[in-house]
Structure formats: C-alpha cells, structure tokens
Design an enzyme around this catalytic site. Structure first.
Site, PDB file in Angstrom:
ATOM      1  N   ASP A 182     -36.130  31.754 114.585  1.00 45.90           N
ATOM      2  CA  ASP A 182     -36.803  30.969 113.609  1.00 45.90           C
ATOM      3  C   ASP A 182     -36.255  30.087 112.577  1.00 45.90           C
ATOM      4  OD1 ASP A 182     -38.628  30.598 111.332  1.00 45.90           O
ATOM      5  OD2 ASP A 182     -39.674  32.515 111.604  1.00 45.90           O
ATOM      6  N   HIS A 227     -40.617  29.580 114.955  1.00 41.48           N
ATOM      7  CA  HIS A 227     -41.411  30.279 113.685  1.00 41.48           C
ATOM      8  C   HIS A 227     -42.867  30.060 114.201  1.00 41.48           C
ATOM      9  CE1 HIS A 227     -42.437  31.030 109.653  1.00 41.48           C
ATOM     10  NE2 HIS A 227     -43.465  30.239 109.584  1.00 41.48           N
ATOM     11  N   SER A 242     -46.149  34.311 108.733  1.00 39.90           N
ATOM     12  CA  SER A 242     -45.766  33.642 107.450  1.00 39.90           C
ATOM     13  C   SER A 242     -45.957  33.969 106.152  1.00 39.90           C
ATOM     14  CB  SER A 242     -45.615  32.021 108.038  1.00 39.90           C
ATOM     15  OG  SER A 242     -44.765  31.511 107.006  1.00 39.90           O
TER      16      SER A 242
END
Length: 287
Positions: free
Chosen positions: A232, A262, A160
């Site tokens: 995601d 995610h 991320s």
C-alpha cells in the site's frame, strides 16, 4: 548594535509566530479539503455496467436536513441474501465504484447498498466526520425498514476512509451490523498525518475529522475480514496490522495481498473468493 540585534530577534520572532498562526488557521479552516475529495460532476451510470431492473436510486434525508444520494442493487432473491452497506473511500463518488459493485453482485451474490457521502455525487452539503455519521444513520434507518431485504443480515464494507466509516457504523449499530469487511484503512487521521504529512505533526491536535478507528475497533464484537495490501503506497500496511491487533473482542481473519496496492485489491487473485467465503461462513449457504 546590541539593541539592534535584540530588536531584530524580537520582530523576527513576532513574524515567525504570526506566520505559524496563519498556517495553523489555514489548516484548521481548510482541513476537510485535505481529507475529503468529492466529485460532483463525473458520474458513471449503472446501465453502463449492465444494471437495469435490479437497481434503484434512492434519495434520503438526514436528521440535519441534508439530501443524500444512494443506490441499491437487489438480487432477484433479495430477501434471502445478505445486504452489503458499501462505504467508499475519500475521493470521487458512489458511481466510481460500479466496476467493483458489478463483480461483488455477480461473484458474492449479495445485495449492495452504497451512498455518496454529503458533498459527493448528487448529495447535498459538505463532508465532515459528524456529517458522514448522520448520512450513515439515514442509510441504516432505510435498510432496517426496507421490506425487500433481510434486516438481520446487514454487513458493512469500507475501503480506506470508508473503513473508518464502517468501523464507526459497526460500533454504533452493534445489533444490526452482523459482519465487517475492512480494506486498506487507517488507524486514525492523526496517525495518517505522521505517515503522509509529517511536517504538519504540530497541528494534529487541531484535527476535526479524527476517525479514531484504533480505539473504536476495540469495542467491535461482530466478525471482521481484513483485506490488506502489502505494498500500500498511501496507507502504511502497519495501520491495518494495528487495527487487527486492537480488534480483540471479535472473530477475525486477515488476508494480505502480496502484490496489492491501495486501490487495486479488487483486481488481485481470489479477492472475491475470500469475500464470498467470509460471507458463507457467517451466513451459511444463501444461493
């Protein structure tokens, strides 16, 4: 009556402009709080995950005088295996990645070095893009001078926000970062505004933390493994596709996890197998 309408429209526009200015000011001054969500209170301990003699807590001081917390997990043959610089996502602190670290340590058999960015965990300061880059500089200085590891086999992992940090690290240390693993990261912060906060599109020019990875990755030459979740729910999978497209100067491989989201790729089938194979292809048999 006409003059009254003109007056109402005039003052209405003034009020609207003032309100817009206030919103813009608030977003500009508070934007880091939207992007960075540190936790300084809830800390897990490495001993809870079986780490004892093979773990060390190290505090580093950055070039601007900020003390940051790092952990180094060393294999018994630490000098003979690659070292993974772990750049975590935007929330929590380094301790919240211990389960992931435990599995990487056992399955991939590399050393793992992780930091809490400034403002996270026991690290001082407040997070900014410029500040996080200084944190990484301190980490790289340490890793390149630690006699217990091989400084020629350092690679970088980022999830991320950490993917943006990792891409920037590989760009700024092209001779030292030998490979890159990117997991569910975004193409840039302004692009993420379009995806999750479209009502704030007008304010994208005011972004201080831009992390423009889709431009930076064009210059990366080391091998890259892309780990992407098809489902995601936070960062659209199209961001990873765009990054992969722009990474045109390197060898690359993309793994798409059909059931991935995610933050759950580490629990997906063969996740660690893919990472291990990538590292073996890069560094050969090291265990």
């Amino acid at each position: 009556m006409y003059s009254a309408l003109i007056s109402t429209a005039y003052w209405g526009s003034i009020i609207a402009a003032t309100g817009l200015l206030c919103i813009a000011s608030l977003i500009y001054t508070q934007q880091e709080k939207l992007l960075y969500i540190p936790d300084r209170s809830y800390m897990l301990q490495p001993s809870q995950f079986g780490f004892e003699d093979n773990f060390e807590e190290i505090f580093l001081t950055t070039s601007d005088g900020v003390k940051i917390q790092t952990w180094l997990f060393r294999q018994e043959n630490s000098k003979s295996v690659p070292t993974l610089l772990f750049c975590h996502s935007n929330a929590g602190n380094l301790s919240h990645r211990l389960e992931n670290i435990r599995h990487l340590f056992d399955n991939v058999r590399c050393n793992i070095f992780i930091l809490s960015y400034r403002g996270y965990g026991k690290s001082q300061g407040s997070p900014t893009e410029i500040g996080l880059k200084k944190d990484i500089d301190a980490c790289m200085e340490y890793l390149l001078n630690d006699p217990t590891i091989d400084s020629n086999t350092i690679m970088c992992f980022g999830r991320s926000l950490g993917g943006a940090v990792a891409i920037d690290t590989a760009y700024r240390y092209p001779n030292n970062i030998k490979a890159l693993i990117l997991e569910n990261t975004f193409s840039s912060v302004p692009d993420m505004v379009d995806a999750v906060l479209p009502m704030l599109k007008l304010f994208k020019p005011f972004c201080r933390s831009r992390w423009d990875s889709k431009e930076t990755i064009k210059h990366i030459t080391c091998d890259i493994l892309f780990l992407s979740a098809k489902n995601d729910e936070l960062v659209p999978a199209s961001h990873m596709k765009l990054l992969e497209k722009h990474a045109h100067q390197c060898r690359k491989k993309t793994i798409v996890f059909e059931n991935g989201q995610h933050m759950n790729l580490m629990f997906q089938h063969n996740y660690y197998k893919y990472i291990k194979e990538f590292m073996l292809e890069k560094f050969g048999e090291y265990f």
